[in-house]
Design a protein around this motif. Structure first.
Motif, PDB file in Angstrom:
ATOM      1  N   ILE A 210       0.877  -1.177   0.000  1.00 45.95           N
ATOM      2  CA  ILE A 210       0.000   0.000   0.000  1.00 45.95           C
ATOM      3  C   ILE A 210       0.909   1.220   0.000  1.00 45.95           C
ATOM      4  O   ILE A 210       1.506   1.556   1.019  1.00 45.95           O
ATOM      5  N   ASP A 211       1.026   1.855  -1.141  1.00 44.73           N
ATOM      6  CA  ASP A 211       1.965   2.959  -1.245  1.00 44.73           C
ATOM      7  C   ASP A 211       1.638   4.043  -0.218  1.00 44.73           C
ATOM      8  O   ASP A 211       0.498   4.484  -0.111  1.00 44.73           O
ATOM      9  N   GLY A 212       2.656   4.419   0.547  1.00 46.66           N
ATOM     10  CA  GLY A 212       2.496   5.539   1.468  1.00 46.66           C
ATOM     11  C   GLY A 212       1.704   5.258   2.733  1.00 46.66           C
ATOM     12  O   GLY A 212       1.430   6.190   3.492  1.00 46.66           O
ATOM     13  N   ALA A 213       1.313   4.018   2.991  1.00 43.77           N
ATOM     14  CA  ALA A 213       0.506   3.742   4.188  1.00 43.77           C
ATOM     15  C   ALA A 213       1.309   4.053   5.452  1.00 43.77           C
ATOM     16  O   ALA A 213       2.509   3.801   5.525  1.00 43.77           O
ATOM     17  N   TRP A 250      11.226   8.764  -2.879  1.00 39.74           N
ATOM     18  CA  TRP A 250      10.513   8.453  -4.133  1.00 39.74           C
ATOM     19  C   TRP A 250      10.117   6.978  -4.139  1.00 39.74           C
ATOM     20  O   TRP A 250      10.916   6.098  -3.807  1.00 39.74           O
ATOM     21  N   SER A 251       8.910   6.714  -4.552  1.00 43.89           N
ATOM     22  CA  SER A 251       8.384   5.352  -4.487  1.00 43.89           C
ATOM     23  C   SER A 251       9.106   4.392  -5.431  1.00 43.89           C
ATOM     24  O   SER A 251       9.280   3.219  -5.115  1.00 43.89           O
ATOM     25  N   GLY A 252       9.528   4.896  -6.589  1.00 44.94           N
ATOM     26  CA  GLY A 252      10.170   4.012  -7.558  1.00 44.94           C
ATOM     27  C   GLY A 252      11.424   3.370  -6.990  1.00 44.94           C
ATOM     28  O   GLY A 252      11.626   2.151  -7.058  1.00 44.94           O
ATOM     29  N   LEU A 457      -3.923   5.205  -1.884  1.00 42.71           N
ATOM     30  CA  LEU A 457      -3.853   5.866  -0.579  1.00 42.71           C
ATOM     31  C   LEU A 457      -2.792   6.967  -0.575  1.00 42.71           C
ATOM     32  O   LEU A 457      -3.017   8.058  -0.049  1.00 42.71           O
ATOM     33  N   ASP A 458      -1.644   6.692  -1.168  1.00 44.25           N
ATOM     34  CA  ASP A 458      -0.566   7.678  -1.215  1.00 44.25           C
ATOM     35  C   ASP A 458      -1.052   8.990  -1.836  1.00 44.25           C
ATOM     36  O   ASP A 458      -0.817  10.078  -1.312  1.00 44.25           O
ATOM     37  N   SER A 459      -1.777   8.864  -2.942  1.00 43.30           N
ATOM     38  CA  SER A 459      -2.261  10.067  -3.630  1.00 43.30           C
ATOM     39  C   SER A 459      -3.273  10.821  -2.776  1.00 43.30           C
ATOM     40  O   SER A 459      -3.266  12.049  -2.727  1.00 43.30           O
ATOM     41  N   SER A 518       4.322  -0.802   3.391  1.00 38.11           N
ATOM     42  CA  SER A 518       4.374   0.406   2.561  1.00 38.11           C
ATOM     43  C   SER A 518       5.825   0.800   2.363  1.00 38.11           C
ATOM     44  O   SER A 518       6.707   0.381   3.104  1.00 38.11           O
ATOM     45  N   ASP A 519       6.040   1.607   1.344  1.00 33.55           N
ATOM     46  CA  ASP A 519       7.398   2.001   0.964  1.00 33.55           C
ATOM     47  C   ASP A 519       7.902   3.206   1.733  1.00 33.55           C
ATOM     48  O   ASP A 519       9.080   3.513   1.722  1.00 33.55           O
ATOM     49  N   HIS A 520       6.987   3.914   2.396  1.00 32.52           N
ATOM     50  CA  HIS A 520       7.339   5.089   3.199  1.00 32.52           C
ATOM     51  C   HIS A 520       6.064   5.506   3.906  1.00 32.52           C
ATOM     52  O   HIS A 520       4.970   5.037   3.553  1.00 32.52           O
ATOM     53  N   GLY A 521       6.185   6.385   4.898  1.00 30.56           N
ATOM     54  CA  GLY A 521       4.995   6.906   5.553  1.00 30.56           C
ATOM     55  C   GLY A 521       4.545   8.202   4.893  1.00 30.56           C
ATOM     56  O   GLY A 521       4.855   8.453   3.731  1.00 30.56           O
ATOM     57  N   TRP A 534       3.292  14.908   2.393  1.00 31.71           N
ATOM     58  CA  TRP A 534       4.407  14.372   1.621  1.00 31.71           C
ATOM     59  C   TRP A 534       4.950  13.115   2.296  1.00 31.71           C
ATOM     60  O   TRP A 534       4.611  12.813   3.445  1.00 31.71           O
ATOM     61  N   HIS A 535       5.798  12.394   1.567  1.00 32.50           N
ATOM     62  CA  HIS A 535       6.401  11.162   2.073  1.00 32.50           C
ATOM     63  C   HIS A 535       7.209  11.416   3.342  1.00 32.50           C
ATOM     64  O   HIS A 535       7.938  12.398   3.427  1.00 32.50           O
ATOM     65  N   GLU A 536       7.085  10.502   4.296  1.00 38.83           N
ATOM     66  CA  GLU A 536       7.936  10.536   5.479  1.00 38.83           C
ATOM     67  C   GLU A 536       8.556   9.172   5.679  1.00 38.83           C
ATOM     68  O   GLU A 536       8.214   8.216   4.991  1.00 38.83           O
TER      69      GLU A 536
HETATM   70 ZN   LIG Z   1       5.376   5.784  -2.363  1.00 41.80          ZN
END
Ligand SMILES: [Zn+2]
Length: 594
Positions: A210-213, A250-252, A457-459, A518-521, A534-536
């Motif tokens: 889940i990106d950004g969860a 960055w998610s990539g 969710l990230d968006s 997730s890849d980041h908070g 923004w990403h944390e």
């Molecule tokens: Zn991400």
């Protein structure tokens, strides 16, 4: 200052000298940074020629255009203050370079302002801006002296000499660029999964990205009873945080590392998007602003808008190293993958793959275009069925209304972009992703390995964070009316995901092991970004299921631990070259470690 008759046209002089200066300065001052930022890795002579021509064109176009604008200033000086130049060709030839550099910098600042309506970020580069202004002044003085000399004592020196010098600078700059290009990294050979036990664990594994969860959102939902699926998983399993690497996360780059267990220096993936252009290898598209490259990025946007560069999710070929589903497939596991990165083009011999070229998500707003074409999924025999959830019509007309039950959709004052469009796209793609995943499990209710990626969710966090957590912005809180109107959207979104996840789990014929990461908070940002959320650093880790013991106390997990963890849950040891470790105990029936 004798007036000379038939002085050349000001506009032509500015454009001509601007193009020459642009190419000469561009190859020396900007090209290395452009190549590095886009990670362009030239492999053939043909690609070298295309790159050199493309850069020449961009530098010349930008140089001619910006110097034309700045040349108006010089024309003003000529008309109003200095009187006619003794030699206009020399004047524009010599001062064209300074004019161009100043115009380029002002253009960059203007682009920054247009994007963010603020120049706060520039405070961080105040000292370099001051040094820049000082060097422009010094350069102007020196050029003034040179101008006086060439128009008086050295009258025999023609402006043509300067033109040839600039052309020579451009050519040597292009050669220097070719020589400095780093050698291609060889693709790492990390070996294969090693069987840990004669009899493989046959509990299905559902791997959810889940990106950004972030727990900041999920924890209150779990405790408040609005996320019963996650609560049941967390109560029985083990939770922790994934410590994201590489701000601004960055998610990539993150998913590349997570899915391969390798650092970005090895995967080669640093950015979210790739650029596909004729004659060049796929390269990466940095999305951050950069005072040094903003005008180049704006040319790049023009090239993308006109179809010369196609922005795309990075193809599989940009990733060095094997994503975990390939390792599992090679070891004989029946895998299914839905919309994770690095799935395009899907390999024909793999299991079910819905590549990330299927379905429109937030990237559509940045020009990433995708059609549900049969080549984007495998197996070909199931293409119709697997693409059905991605047909253009809306999937769940009521969902947007449930997530945002208000008719008042005027854009909040503190939003640079439209948050409602973001919510619409996000909920739509996540719904389609759930639908296709459900199709896969309905057909194969004990699917041994299913990996599903949720982009939405990230968006939604990007767009709605400040209304959910207004206290994160003590200096500059959102309007109370917007908090009132939009503050609950994120919680409703978590509830929606939890609900659909529950439905997906219910389709399994036996309880699967579930791994959610997730890849980041997410959190507030004061940096110049398109969104206030923004990403944390702290992402989520949740593992739960028959093979996973309940574990009290949260743990910290690295990107590199995910592949070994997935491998262990399927009864394998990760390749020895990977540095991460399995963070949940291997399956119950596993033999003790060797
Ligand atoms: Zn991400």
């Amino acid at each position: 200052m004798a007036r000379r008759s038939s002085q050349p046209d000001v506009a032509l002089l500015a454009i001509g000298w601007g193009m020459l200066w642009g190419v000469a300065l561009g190859f020396w001052l900007l090209a290395p940074e452009i190549v590095d930022a886009h990670r362009i890795q030239i492999e053939t002579l043909g690609q070298r020629v295309v790159l050199t021509l493309a850069l020449t064109f961009i530098f010349a176009a930008l140089g001619g255009f910006l110097t034309l604008i700045a040349g108006l200033a010089l024309a003003g000086i000529e008309a109003a203050i200095a009187g006619p130049f003794r030699d206009r060709t020399w004047a524009y030839g010599l001062f064209g370079g300074v004019l161009l550099v100043v115009a380029y910098t002002l253009d960059s600042i203007l682009i920054h302002w247009t994007n963010f309506h603020s120049l706060d970020d520039l405070r961080r580069v105040q000292s370099s801006l001051a040094a820049f202004i000082a060097s422009c002044v010094v350069a102007s003085v020196v050029l003034g002296i040179v101008y006086r000399k060439v128009t008086t004592r050295f009258r025999s020196l023609r402006p043509r000499a300067l033109a040839w010098t600039l052309a020579g600078l451009a050519v040597t700059g292009a050669v220097a660029l070719a020589l400095r290009s780093a050698a291609l990294l060889p693709a790492p050979d990390i070996g294969a999964l090693r069987a840990r036990q004669p009899q493989r664990d046959d509990v299905p594994l559902l791997f959810v990205g889940i990106d950004g969860a972030t727990w900041r959102l999920l924890q209150p939902a779990i405790e408040g009873g609005t996320a019963p699926t996650l609560r049941a998983l967390a109560d029985r399993g083990t939770t922790g945080t994934v410590e994201a690497l590489w701000p601004p996360y960055w998610s990539g780059a993150a998913w590349a590392a997570i899915l391969t267990g390798l650092p970005r220096e090895v995967t080669g993936v640093y950015e979210d998007l790739a650029g596909i252009a004729p004659g060049l290898p796929p390269f990466q598209l940095p999305l951050a602003v950069s005072l040094r490259l903003n005008p180049i990025y704006s040319v790049r946007s023009l090239l993308a808008a006109s179809g010369v560069i196609e922005p795309a999710l990075p193809p599989r070929s940009l990733l060095r190293g094997k994503p975990v589903w390939e390792l599992l497939h090679d070891a004989g596991v029946d895998t299914a993958v839905v919309r994770f990165r690095f799935t395009h083009p899907p390999a024909a011999q793999m299991g079910v793959t819905i590549s990330d070229r299927v379905g429109n998500d937030g990237w559509t707003l940045l020009g990433v275009r995708r059609d549900p074409v049969p080549e984007a999924v495998t197996p070909a025999s199931r293409a119709d069925e697997l693409l059905a959830p991605f047909k253009p019509q809306a999937r769940d007309a009521d969902l947007f209304q449930r997530l945002l039950p208000t008719a008042d959709l005027h854009q909040p004052a503190d939003a640079l972009l439209d948050p409602f469009e973001q919510l619409r796209i996000s909920s739509d793609i996540d719904t389609r992703t759930f639908e296709v995943s459900e199709r896969i499990v309905r057909t194969s209710p004990a699917q041994p390995f299913l990996a599903v990626y949720f982009a939405g969710l990230d968006s939604v966090e990007h767009a709605f964070w400040q209304y959910r957590f207004p206290g994160d912005y003590p200096q500059n809180p959102p309007a109370p009316a917007d908090v009132e109107r939009l503050g609950a959207v994120l919680d409703r979104y978590v509830r929606y995901i939890d609900d659909r996840l529950g439905q997906l789990l219910a389709l399994y014929s036996q309880p699967p092991n579930v791994l959610i990461i997730s890849d980041h908070g997410h959190g507030p940002t004061t940096l110049s970004t398109a969104w206030r959320g923004w990403h944390e650093r702290d992402g989520i880790f949740l593992a739960s299921g028959p093979s996973i013991p309940h574990d009290v106390g949260p743990r910290t997990v690295s990107y590199y631990d995910i592949v070994p963890t997935i491998a262990a849950l399927k009864g394998f040891a990760a390749p020895e070259q990977l540095t991460g470790r399995a963070v949940v105990t291997a399956p119950v029936q596993a033999t003790p470690p060797r």
